[in-house]
Enzyme design. Structure first.
Site, PDB file in Angstrom:
ATOM      1  N   CYS A   1      -1.054   0.445  -7.848  1.00  0.00           N
ATOM      2  CA  CYS A   1      -1.457  -0.960  -7.949  1.00  0.00           C
ATOM      3  C   CYS A   1      -1.149  -1.762  -6.695  1.00  0.00           C
ATOM      4  O   CYS A   1      -1.381  -2.966  -6.663  1.00  0.00           O
ATOM      5  CB  CYS A   1      -0.762  -1.614  -9.144  1.00  0.00           C
ATOM      6  SG  CYS A   1       1.047  -1.678  -8.991  1.00  0.00           S
ATOM      7  N   GLN A   2      -0.612  -1.130  -5.640  1.00  0.00           N
ATOM      8  CA  GLN A   2      -0.170  -1.904  -4.480  1.00  0.00           C
ATOM      9  C   GLN A   2      -1.300  -2.696  -3.837  1.00  0.00           C
ATOM     10  O   GLN A   2      -1.077  -3.755  -3.249  1.00  0.00           O
ATOM     11  CB  GLN A   2       0.475  -0.978  -3.440  1.00  0.00           C
ATOM     12  CG  GLN A   2       1.850  -0.461  -3.845  1.00  0.00           C
ATOM     13  CD  GLN A   2       1.768   0.821  -4.658  1.00  0.00           C
ATOM     14  OE1 GLN A   2       0.721   1.156  -5.199  1.00  0.00           O
ATOM     15  NE2 GLN A   2       2.875   1.528  -4.752  1.00  0.00           N
TER      16      GLN A   2
END
Length: 383
Positions: free
Chosen positions: A79-80
């Site tokens: 999800c970065q």
């Protein structure tokens, strides 16, 4: 039901699935260290370690999944690229495109159900396909909407019996020939608090790495006794390691408060100057609430909302109020907050620092269990 787990990490999400009749028979993880630990925790799962965007890895996953007759795909891509918690968030992050091999595998494997989890920002993120920008949810509908019913949800896990506030996007897909449409369970009216989750665990003093033995014993004369009592509860309930100035600051910080609000014991650097930071750091959690979101950087007092709530102990020799447990949560406490079972088979050889870092990427498995029970209890798990 047979499941394929993509971006599996060390398998936090699937901790309860085997107990309710969902067998994760194939899994994929890019990073070898994570994949190796996953295989020790789940030795009966066929782990494919490699980059899902590379043809050989993709084809291996596809073949094994087809051979097994996969019923459900679980996908928790990194999800970065989406998350506001990431300092280097980039809308052009290549990891944003990892939804594409997931969609391709849905087409190639043809599962009955799909569970996709990510941060809330996923639904407002655009990706570039053939030179054109499109929202991820629009792309997914365009690619899969003819064959799957697709429902997008934004949830907070604290509303589902998890002692942690964690906001996520959940996408549930049901193949249109299925009788049972996959839906979320109902939210709980009563939240599970941090006291409910870890209030029964024995207290711990931190280990301070920058003082000599004499000074350490003067600060925490019951350190060894507490450590031994805690170890009988779990080998993972052991003292975190900190530095003196941060520990002293937190000794004088009340439950639920940040040290930045202290009049005397404020956070300071090594040279004595005051630390400048957000009031979400150097902050003790509150017993009466669920814990804040567990992050990857959960070993530091200076990180966000991760210091033990502590208990009021009275006043020291200077007349200053003091509190117990001036430390971050132990790994075992983090496991409780993540809703992992106490008997989760984490091997004793696992590196604590490594597990602490990757556990913050996971979705609480109790929530996953409750979501999967919607199709299992409904009888649709009888394959």
């Amino acid at each position: 039901m047979k499941a394929l787990s993509l971006f599996a990490n060390i398998g936090v999400a699937e901790a309860y699935l085997d107990k309710i009749g969902v067998k994760v028979v194939v899994a994929n993880e890019l990073i070898k260290r994570r994949a190796d630990l996953y295989s020790k925790i789940y030795p009966n799962t066929d782990m494919v370690c490699g980059d899902i965007t590379e043809e050989n890895t993709y084809e291996t996953i596809k073949k094994k999944s087809r051979d097994e007759g996969i019923d459900v795909i679980i996908a928790t891509p990194p999800c970065q690229g989406f998350s506001r918690a990431c300092r280097n968030r980039d809308e052009n992050d290549s990891r944003n495109l990892l939804i594409m091999p997931v969609i391709s595998l849905v087409k190639d494997v043809n599962p009955r159900y799909v569970f996709i989890e990510n941060v809330p920002q996923l639904l407002e993120t655009e990706i570039t396909i053939d030179g054109r920008k499109t929202l991820i949810q629009d792309y997914m509908i365009g690619e899969l909407g003819d064959k799957y019913s697709i429902f997008f949800h934004q949830i907070n896990t604290e509303n589902y019996g998890v002692p942690q506030s964690r906001r996520r996007t959940i996408i549930l897909l049901t193949r249109k020939d299925q009788k049972i449409i996959w839906e979320l369970p109902e939210e709980n009216e009563n939240r599970v608090t941090l006291e409910d989750a870890i209030g029964d665990l024995p207290p711990l003093d931190p280990f301070i790495k920058d003082v000599d033995e004499k000074e350490f014993k003067e600060m925490f004369p019951e350190y060894e006794k507490k450590k031994n009592v805690a170890k009988k509860v779990s080998i993972w309930h052991q003292p975190p390691i900190h530095i003196k100035r941060q520990v002293v600051t937190m000794i004088h910080t009340p439950t639920g408060k940040t040290a930045f609000d202290n009049k005397k014991y404020i956070p300071r650097k090594e040279d004595g100057t005051a630390v400048k930071g957000y009031k979400s750091t150097y902050r003790r959690l509150r017993w009466i609430d669920p814990a804040s979101t567990v992050t990857m950087d959960n070993r530091k007092i200076s990180s966000q909302n991760n210091v033990h709530p502590g208990h009021y102990l009275g006043e020291d020799e200077n007349g200053d109020v003091v509190y117990s447990d001036p430390r971050v949560l132990s790994l075992f406490e983090l496991m409780r907050v993540m809703s992992l079972p106490d008997d989760w088979p984490l091997p004793s050889s696992a590196n604590v620092a490594f597990v602490r870092s990757v556990i913050g990427e996971g979705i609480p498995p109790l929530f996953v269990k409750k979501v999967f029970e919607k199709i299992i209890i409904a009888g649709d798990g009888d394959v």
